[in-house]
Enzyme design. Structure first.
Site, short mmCIF file in Angstrom:
data_model
loop_
_atom_site.label_atom_id
_atom_site.label_comp_id
_atom_site.label_asym_id
_atom_site.label_seq_id
_atom_site.Cartn_x
_atom_site.Cartn_y
_atom_site.Cartn_z
N HIS A 284 10.10 8.63 42.55
CA HIS A 284 10.63 8.02 41.62
C HIS A 284 10.66 9.12 40.30
O HIS A 284 9.86 10.01 40.24
CB HIS A 284 9.52 7.07 41.15
CG HIS A 284 8.11 7.36 40.88
ND1 HIS A 284 7.66 7.85 39.55
CD2 HIS A 284 6.77 7.59 41.65
CE1 HIS A 284 6.47 8.04 39.76
NE2 HIS A 284 5.91 7.79 40.81
N ASP A 296 3.40 13.54 40.04
CA ASP A 296 3.79 12.03 40.15
C ASP A 296 4.59 11.75 39.17
O ASP A 296 4.48 11.57 38.00
CB ASP A 296 2.40 11.18 39.83
CG ASP A 296 2.56 9.68 40.00
OD1 ASP A 296 3.38 9.39 40.59
OD2 ASP A 296 1.90 9.09 39.36
N GLU A 330 9.05 3.05 38.83
CA GLU A 330 7.91 2.84 39.69
C GLU A 330 6.68 2.76 38.82
O GLU A 330 5.92 1.55 39.14
CB GLU A 330 7.73 4.06 40.62
CG GLU A 330 6.92 3.62 41.62
CD GLU A 330 5.42 3.98 41.47
OE1 GLU A 330 4.43 3.73 41.94
OE2 GLU A 330 5.26 4.90 40.38
N GLU A 331 6.44 3.39 37.99
CA GLU A 331 5.33 3.33 37.03
C GLU A 331 4.72 2.06 36.43
O GLU A 331 3.57 1.60 36.63
CB GLU A 331 4.97 4.51 36.33
CG GLU A 331 4.93 5.75 36.91
CD GLU A 331 3.81 6.32 37.59
OE1 GLU A 331 2.83 5.25 37.80
OE2 GLU A 331 3.70 7.26 38.34
N ASP A 358 5.34 10.35 47.40
CA ASP A 358 4.87 9.80 45.90
C ASP A 358 3.28 10.12 45.96
O ASP A 358 2.48 9.28 45.69
CB ASP A 358 5.01 8.43 45.69
CG ASP A 358 4.63 7.98 44.22
OD1 ASP A 358 4.32 8.64 43.36
OD2 ASP A 358 4.54 6.83 43.98
N HIS A 428 -1.84 10.64 36.54
CA HIS A 428 -1.65 9.77 35.33
C HIS A 428 -2.37 10.45 34.28
O HIS A 428 -2.88 9.64 33.16
CB HIS A 428 -2.02 8.43 35.43
CG HIS A 428 -1.46 7.69 36.30
ND1 HIS A 428 -1.72 6.18 36.61
CD2 HIS A 428 -0.11 7.77 37.26
CE1 HIS A 428 -0.79 5.75 37.72
NE2 HIS A 428 0.17 6.62 37.75
#
Length: 469
Positions: A284, A296, A330-331, A358, A428
């Site tokens: 992503h 990520d 995606e997130e 991912d 994140h």
């Protein structure tokens, strides 16, 4: 020579590789792929640009659009048969000013805490939100405490990831519901805000963001939600053991805007024998905004791009159509994955296999596979080819969020499984940055993905057309 001159190097190497690959055994071809990635990989320098020249790529942001245009241009340089953008409407959430937070001790001392708004949260009032804190470890405690104990307070979800689980993914899944649904559950008992312990096994001062939702709550009942660092969560919990009337103040100015137009980025090599059978590899393109999204999922994006380059570089002409798909959103919505699957179904496209990366750019260990027992056994037949590269994990399980909507009764999905022990140190958070990615580990992952794609294309599965050599 410009180090980003992909085409010139690729064409030179391909002349050599094309001479030898047709007569190679699978073992020799896999070795060729690994050599090409480790000696002449492009994943690391693509990631350098995504991370350092563009940065965090939150859906709907200017940086996300820059990433779309950059990756499309780089795929076009590879001489693929087709490169295009697939439109998709995505949510746009804006973080706003840097969040602030602190709690007050009984003597009036103000103790600052490291927090960040959760993606999708509403803001606090402009002056911030101040209320008494009540700590819980799970949703059942909310019910036990009831409205009398919770109303008008800030709920503090202090649910650590379970450290003795070797699978950090399992540890993460045991806590992620408190981040996503924490506000909805707390509102039932009159809470005015939510603070959630960051989902990380590391003890540090970095808050980890992530998506949260309000389900069908009307706007006027939605309460602000933030993450607190693991160190500050521990400290606050200790204070609450001896002092019940601790007040917390936090301020965040985030906003949910109208949906905006964005794109999945797609490139393909058309199959020579079965062009209507599709194999997808992807990651992503969007990321959270605290860091630059290197693990990520910048890593998965550039590894997937390099799969098609390495196939060409190694002189492999796929028999089935190989697509790289760089999914958007995606997130905080999965809009890109769902739109790709919707269009594929609408067109009647036969997707026989999909592979997603991912879980960061760490050392690859193997694959998690969604398949019938018969197709799973086919993949196990190839396991010995990966043994020289210390790839040993071939297990039935989940694949990836973006490719999940493609699953049907006959196809096979897989997810690259790197060593995950350090992944949630960065996930994140502000330290998900380029310097945290090891070049060799990233390139080993790209080679591992390419090798599996090569084998799937060559041999197919039970539902695939038989190859006629």
């Amino acid at each position: 020579m410009n180090r980003f001159n992909v085409k010139q190097i690729m064409l030179t190497m391909a002349l050599v590789c094309n001479v030898i690959v047709s007569g190679q055994t699978d073992e020799e071809t896999v070795r060729t792929i690994y050599s090409a990635s480790l000696n002449n990989g492009y994943s690391y320098q693509w990631l350098d640009h995504l991370s350092n020249a563009i940065g965090g790529r939150l859906s709907g942001s200017e940086n996300a659009e820059k990433a779309v245009q950059y990756t499309k241009a780089e795929l076009e340089k590879l001489g693929l048969d087709k490169v295009w953008l697939q439109p998709v409407m995505v949510p746009k959430w804006v973080r706003g000013d840097k969040e602030t937070g602190y709690y007050f001790l009984e003597d009036g001392t103000k103790v600052p805490v490291n927090i960040c708004a959760l993606g999708g949260s509403v803001p606090t009032p402009n002056e911030g939100l101040r209320a008494e804190v009540i700590e819980v470890t799970d949703f059942s405690q909310l019910e036990q405490l009831g409205e009398d104990a919770i109303k008008g307070k800030i709920v503090f979800y202090n649910r650590p990831m379970q450290a003795d689980l070797i699978s950090t993914l399992e540890a993460y899944s045991g806590c992620s519901s408190y981040r996503y649904a924490g506000a909805v559950e707390a509102v039932k008992y009159g809470a005015v805000g939510v603070i959630t312990r960051s989902l990380s096994l590391r003890q540090d001062d970095l808050p980890h963001t992530g998506s949260m939702g309000y389900a069908d709550l009307p706007n006027e009942k939605r309460i602000p939600s933030a993450a607190i660092s693991t160190n500050d969560a521990n400290a606050l919990s200790e204070v609450l053991k001896t002092s019940e009337d601790i007040e917390l103040h936090f301020r965040q100015t985030c906003q949910q805007m109208d949906d905006v137009l964005s794109y999945n980025v797609i490139g393909e090599i058309t199959g020579s024998t079965y062009p209507d059978e599709y194999i997808v590899v992807g990651g992503h393109l969007d990321s959270w905004d605290l860091g630059d999204g290197s693990h990520d999922d910048g890593a998965g994006v550039v590894q997937s791009m390099d799969v098609l380059r390495l196939l060409k570089l190694s002189g492999i002409q796929p028999k089935r159509t190989i697509r790289v798909v760089l999914f958007m959103n995606e997130e905080n919505g999965l809009r890109g994955g769902r739109e790709y699957a919707r269009v594929a179904k609408e067109k009647g496209e036969n997707h026989v296999f999909a592979l997603e990366s991912d879980l960061g750019g760490f050392t690859p260990r193997g694959f998690s596979i969604q398949a019938s027992e018969q197709d799973y056994q086919r993949i196990l037949e190839w396991k010995s080819l990966f043994k020289p590269y210390l790839i040993h994990y071939f297990e039935l399980g989940g694949s990836g969020a973006d490719i999940g909507p493609l699953k049907n009764d006959t196809n096979v999905l897989a997810g690259l499984r790197p060593d995950s022990q350090r992944y949630f140190d960065h996930h994140h958070a502000a330290n998900d940055t380029f310097d945290a990615v090891n070049k060799r580990e990233l390139e080993l992952g790209a080679a591992t993905m390419t090798s599996l794609i090569y084998l799937v294309d060559k041999y197919g599965f039970n539902q695939s057309s038989p190859i006629k050599d």
